[in-house]
Scaffold this motif. Structure first.
Motif, PDB file in Angstrom:
ATOM      1  N   CYS A 173       9.151 -85.102 -14.328  1.00 25.67           N
ATOM      2  CA  CYS A 173       9.807 -85.310 -13.031  1.00 25.67           C
ATOM      3  C   CYS A 173      10.789 -84.191 -12.539  1.00 25.67           C
ATOM      4  O   CYS A 173      11.914 -83.965 -13.403  1.00 25.67           O
ATOM      5  CB  CYS A 173      10.280 -86.521 -12.968  1.00 25.67           C
ATOM      6  SG  CYS A 173      11.125 -86.873 -11.260  1.00 25.67           S
ATOM      7  N   TYR A 219      10.471 -84.612  -5.151  1.00 20.76           N
ATOM      8  CA  TYR A 219      10.264 -84.978  -6.515  1.00 20.76           C
ATOM      9  C   TYR A 219       8.954 -84.767  -6.708  1.00 20.76           C
ATOM     10  O   TYR A 219       7.790 -84.946  -6.163  1.00 20.76           O
ATOM     11  CB  TYR A 219      10.533 -86.355  -6.734  1.00 20.76           C
ATOM     12  CG  TYR A 219      11.966 -87.015  -6.639  1.00 20.76           C
ATOM     13  CD1 TYR A 219      12.771 -86.612  -7.588  1.00 20.76           C
ATOM     14  CD2 TYR A 219      12.597 -87.117  -5.625  1.00 20.76           C
ATOM     15  CE1 TYR A 219      14.127 -86.925  -7.761  1.00 20.76           C
ATOM     16  CE2 TYR A 219      13.827 -87.755  -5.288  1.00 20.76           C
ATOM     17  CZ  TYR A 219      14.711 -87.496  -6.313  1.00 20.76           C
ATOM     18  OH  TYR A 219      16.128 -87.726  -6.201  1.00 20.76           O
ATOM     19  N   HIS A 237      15.797 -90.307 -12.174  1.00 24.32           N
ATOM     20  CA  HIS A 237      16.371 -89.052 -11.677  1.00 24.32           C
ATOM     21  C   HIS A 237      17.111 -89.329 -10.566  1.00 24.32           C
ATOM     22  O   HIS A 237      18.235 -88.975 -10.532  1.00 24.32           O
ATOM     23  CB  HIS A 237      14.975 -88.174 -11.052  1.00 24.32           C
ATOM     24  CG  HIS A 237      15.366 -86.760 -11.225  1.00 24.32           C
ATOM     25  ND1 HIS A 237      16.185 -86.311 -10.734  1.00 24.32           N
ATOM     26  CD2 HIS A 237      14.664 -85.934 -11.958  1.00 24.32           C
ATOM     27  CE1 HIS A 237      16.328 -84.790 -11.141  1.00 24.32           C
ATOM     28  NE2 HIS A 237      15.381 -84.569 -11.718  1.00 24.32           N
ATOM     29  N   ARG A 268      21.458 -88.692 -10.726  1.00 21.66           N
ATOM     30  CA  ARG A 268      21.919 -87.931  -9.694  1.00 21.66           C
ATOM     31  C   ARG A 268      22.964 -88.424  -8.866  1.00 21.66           C
ATOM     32  O   ARG A 268      23.998 -88.057  -8.541  1.00 21.66           O
ATOM     33  CB  ARG A 268      20.882 -87.280  -8.655  1.00 21.66           C
ATOM     34  CG  ARG A 268      19.759 -86.450  -9.159  1.00 21.66           C
ATOM     35  CD  ARG A 268      18.943 -85.639  -8.180  1.00 21.66           C
ATOM     36  NE  ARG A 268      19.767 -84.524  -7.519  1.00 21.66           N
ATOM     37  CZ  ARG A 268      19.236 -84.112  -6.498  1.00 21.66           C
ATOM     38  NH1 ARG A 268      17.921 -84.260  -6.112  1.00 21.66           N
ATOM     39  NH2 ARG A 268      20.127 -83.297  -5.880  1.00 21.66           N
ATOM     40  N   ILE A 287      13.530 -84.285 -15.965  1.00 23.03           N
ATOM     41  CA  ILE A 287      13.133 -85.488 -16.751  1.00 23.03           C
ATOM     42  C   ILE A 287      11.882 -85.618 -17.137  1.00 23.03           C
ATOM     43  O   ILE A 287      11.005 -85.061 -16.533  1.00 23.03           O
ATOM     44  CB  ILE A 287      13.576 -86.620 -15.970  1.00 23.03           C
ATOM     45  CG1 ILE A 287      15.140 -86.678 -15.639  1.00 23.03           C
ATOM     46  CG2 ILE A 287      13.062 -87.833 -16.616  1.00 23.03           C
ATOM     47  CD1 ILE A 287      15.530 -87.549 -14.821  1.00 23.03           C
TER      48      ILE A 287
END
Length: 161
Positions: A69, A83, A106, A110, A124
């Motif tokens: 990802c 993404y 993710h 963040r 990731i």
């Protein structure tokens, strides 16, 4: 071995007892086992300089699918994030739920702090294998994401040995 000396061809002048990697260059690894909604679950997080590797297995430590990802933002609109999900290994038919896990992780990371690496959001890598009966349960989803995020926080706070 060299024909004229007793030294190996790849010999160096560095004493192996005197050379050690810097602690900050060694990836951090945190592994734990849990019972989540009565399902035995192994989880891990490994921090590299350019990516974060998460793993969750409810199948005796086996991984079924590896997903990558990546978050992409543009200079024109730093608030908008795209993404990109890719299946690296495993079944693409199981992608949908694994992709939701990867993207949610993710987004949650963040939200914790600015975890940008070289001014870019981290990549990731998620290895995932969920129980066939309870793997798609919304409660399981929330618990596993919370668990992995907590493990990430523990890993970044851990001091190198």
């Amino acid at each position: 071995m060299s024909a004229t000396t007793d030294q190996p061809d790849h010999a160096t002048s560095a004493d192996p007892d005197q050379v050690h990697p810097l602690p900050e260059s060694i990836p951090k690894l945190l592994t734990r086992s849990f019972l989540v909604l009565s399902v035995p679950t192994d989880a891990w997080v490994q921090l590299f300089s350019d990516r974060i590797v998460f793993g969750v297995s409810q199948l005796d430590g086996k991984i079924g699918t590896y997903l990558l990802c990546e978050a992409v933002t543009t200079e024109a609109n730093l608030r908008q994030t795209e993404y990109h999900l890719s299946t690296l290994l495993g079944s693409r038919s199981d992608d949908s739920m694994g992709g939701v896990y990867a993207r949610t992780l993710h987004e949650r990371l963040r939200g914790i702090n600015n975890i940008a690496i070289n001014n870019k959001p981290p990549v990731i890598l998620l290895g995932i294998a969920l129980d066939k009966d309870k793997g798609n349960d919304p409660k399981m989803f929330k618990l596993l994401v919370d668990l992995l995020v907590d493990m990430y926080v523990d890993a970044i706070q851990e001091k190198p040995e």
